[in-house]
Design a protein around this motif. Structure first.
Motif, short mmCIF file in Angstrom:
data_model
loop_
_atom_site.label_atom_id
_atom_site.label_comp_id
_atom_site.label_asym_id
_atom_site.label_seq_id
_atom_site.Cartn_x
_atom_site.Cartn_y
_atom_site.Cartn_z
N VAL A 192 0.84 -1.20 0.00
CA VAL A 192 0.00 0.00 0.00
C VAL A 192 0.87 1.25 0.00
N GLU A 193 0.36 2.29 -0.60
CA GLU A 193 1.07 3.56 -0.66
C GLU A 193 0.91 4.31 0.66
N THR A 194 1.99 4.89 1.14
CA THR A 194 1.98 5.69 2.36
C THR A 194 2.73 6.99 2.08
N PRO A 195 2.59 8.00 2.94
CA PRO A 195 3.36 9.24 2.72
C PRO A 195 4.87 8.99 2.65
N GLU A 196 5.37 8.02 3.44
CA GLU A 196 6.80 7.71 3.41
C GLU A 196 7.18 6.89 2.18
N HIS A 197 6.22 6.10 1.67
CA HIS A 197 6.48 5.24 0.51
C HIS A 197 5.35 5.42 -0.50
N PRO A 198 5.42 6.47 -1.32
CA PRO A 198 4.35 6.75 -2.29
C PRO A 198 4.21 5.68 -3.36
N VAL A 199 5.25 4.89 -3.56
CA VAL A 199 5.18 3.76 -4.50
C VAL A 199 5.02 2.49 -3.68
N PHE A 436 21.41 1.64 -14.61
CA PHE A 436 20.21 2.03 -13.87
C PHE A 436 20.56 2.21 -12.39
N PRO A 437 20.13 3.30 -11.76
CA PRO A 437 20.52 3.58 -10.37
C PRO A 437 19.82 2.67 -9.37
N GLU A 438 20.40 2.58 -8.16
CA GLU A 438 19.85 1.77 -7.08
C GLU A 438 19.06 2.63 -6.11
N LYS A 439 18.03 2.03 -5.52
CA LYS A 439 17.23 2.67 -4.47
C LYS A 439 16.88 4.10 -4.86
N VAL A 440 16.26 4.23 -6.03
CA VAL A 440 16.01 5.55 -6.60
C VAL A 440 14.52 5.88 -6.59
N ASP A 441 14.20 7.14 -6.40
CA ASP A 441 12.83 7.62 -6.49
C ASP A 441 12.40 7.61 -7.95
N PRO A 442 11.26 6.98 -8.27
CA PRO A 442 10.82 6.91 -9.67
C PRO A 442 10.75 8.26 -10.36
N SER A 443 10.43 9.32 -9.63
CA SER A 443 10.30 10.65 -10.24
C SER A 443 11.64 11.24 -10.65
N THR A 444 12.75 10.67 -10.16
CA THR A 444 14.07 11.23 -10.46
C THR A 444 14.81 10.45 -11.55
#
Length: 511
Positions: A192-199, A436-444
């Protein structure tokens, strides 16, 4: 040296009862129980597709370490699987030679599957890689203890050319539906999506529930298969009761290597390793494509998981029809080529800027339709090659007098493991090569990184599939040859029954 069954003493033919005993109709409830067992393997394969994403993007372990650790378990599979198959072939108990392994694997499979998602805290990346290798290896051994004997039952349940395809069709249907149910459940309620983990699929808390539910489902599926097929034990082949026929370990090794020299088997094995590596590669990177390129959330990916059900529902009835009309080999090859071409189409169009952009209202429906078409074609290919392997068992029995279905289907289990191990390994190489980067925010994630991932993935997956299809050209058992094999096995078994009757002092049966 291999011997023709007709040239040997029928008393040396070690498998009982004869193949004709498998000609009866398998009851519907048994078919359902057998088919449902594949949910266990489906859950494992689906979960292992998430293993790279979990350790790479959630835990933060380099993709090369994770993929190498998983791929290294293939060494364990290569050593252990043939012995599980041979051990199953030679086991003789009151509940047959397959069911002790099936029933005994349920609890260990669940326990070790759960542990692989619970690494100890404070480990370095290298230590985490060792943990992944150790627990994944034990998990896969437990899965093999179920998967090899259960698939080896098919040529013992029925000797009919088309009915074997129908039985495998049901097995694959349950496998696909089980994949959908497990993935959809996880994406909807666990990730589930949370404020800390939007994905949602990057939410670490979801993986605990994911692991527990997967472990329970795997154990239940294995037990349903084992208990639901026990009524067929009396009509299935059993190991020879004579100790001399069991031989030494040197004898077992020689017979295993003899089986693996079969041309038809080698063709299926080569095709299977490459195609299932490609499927594992696709499964591992599909999460990256959906998350980072198509910008889909957990619930949207859950909708796409429905393609497993629609694809299986189309493939299950069509696979026997195609195999009957065009032959298993042609069907497997043609549907494999068409399936992978349809599969990569959205990515190729995206690379050239011709596909629906992220956020478009028709993106998910378009991907669902595309996935259904490609998935059904690939499923038809998988069903037919599984049925082809069952025919290899009879062909080998005609040539040698040994009906070693466990040995042959240990290779099938190894091919399945390639999907989860070698496929993830290749996925790690592709991610590394693409930068491809590791532990990356999808928006970046940059557009350059997305296109690089596509550019490295598409040629790799096409090469694997097309290379496998070329190898399958060497498969040489058609429907006519299979029917001749079954007839010859029946003749030898009839002679054996007549000899036993005469030795017992009775009169020969009339026909």
């Amino acid at each position: 040296m291999a011997r023709d069954v007709e040239a040997q003493d029928p008393a040396e033919y070690a498998e009982r009862p004869d193949p004709s005993s498998a000609d009866g109709v398998v009851p519907g409830r048994v078919r359902l129980a057998y088919g449902f067992g594949s949910v266990s393997t489906a859950v494992k394969n689906a979960a292992f597709a998430y293993l790279l994403l979990y350790y790479n993007q959630v835990v933060g372990i380099p993709a090369t370490i994770v993929s190498t650790a998983i791929a290294a378990t293939l060494v364990v599979d290569a050593l252990v699987d043939p012995f599980i198959g041979r051990w199953s072939d030679m086991t003789r108990t009151s509940i047959g030679r397959r069911h002790p392994f099936i029933l005994g694997s349920a609890i260990p499979t669940a326990i070790f599957f759960l542990l692989i998602w619970l690494p100890p805290g404070g480990l370095s990346p290298t230590q985490t890689g060792i943990w992944i290798f150790a627990i994944a290896s034990i998990t896969r051994i437990a899965v093999s203890a179920y998967d090899i004997p259960s698939t080896a039952m098919v040529p013992e349940l029925t000797s009919d050319y088309a009915d074997r395809t129908r039985l495998f069709s049901l097995r694959f249907w349950f496998g696909y539906v089980g994949t959908f149910a497990f993935v959809a459940l996880s994406l909807t309620f666990f990730f589930v999506e949370t404020p800390e983990h939007p994905v949602g699929q990057l939410n670490p808390e979801g993986y605990i529930k994911f692991a527990v539910s997967g472990a329970i489902l795997m154990a239940v599926a294995i037990l349903v298969c084992g208990l639901g097929t026990m009524s067929q034990i009396p009509r299935m082949r059993q190991a020879d009761e004579r100790p001399a026929a069991r031989g030494t370990w040197r004898t077992h090794l020689r017979e295993m290597f003899t089986a693996f020299r079969s041309r038809a088997f080698l063709a299926i094995f080569g095709f299977g390793v490459l195609k299932l590596t490609a499927i594992g590669l696709t499964g591992a990177l599909a999460l990256y494509f959906n998350t980072y390129i198509f910008d889909l959330g957990a619930k949207q990916i859950a909708v796409l998981a429905l393609e497993a059900v629609t694809a299986a529902t189309l493939a299950a009835p069509l696979a026997p029809v195609f195999s009957r009309e065009f032959g298993k080999k042609r069907t497997a090859m043609a549907t494999a080529v068409l399936g992978i071409l349809v599969s990569v189409t959205p990515l190729v169009l995206t690379y050239f800027g011709l596909f629906l952009p992220a956020g478009h209202s028709l993106l998910v429906p378009a991907l669902l339709v595309q996935g259904t078409i490609s998935g059904s074609l690939i499923a038809i290919s998988l069903i037919n090659t599984s049925s082809m392997l069952a025919d290899v068992v009879d062909d080998y029995a005609v040539r040698t007098g040994q009906h070693s279905s466990g040995v042959f289907f240990s290779a099938s289990s190894f091919m399945q493991q390639c999907s989860a191990a070698l496929g993830v390994f290749v996925a790690g190489l592709v991610l590394t090569a693409a930068g491809f980067p590791e532990k990356v925010d999808p928006s970046t994630v940059s557009r350059t990184a997305e296109l690089s991932l596509i550019a490295h993935y598409v040629p790799t997956v096409l090469s694997l599939w097309l290379g496998g299809v070329l190898i399958l050209l060497f498969y040489d058992i058609d429907q006519k040859r299979h029917r001749a094999n079954v007839d010859r096995l029946r003749e030898v078994a009839a002679k054996e029954r007549m000899r036993e009757t005469e030795n017992a002092g009775g009169s020969p049966p009339t026909f």
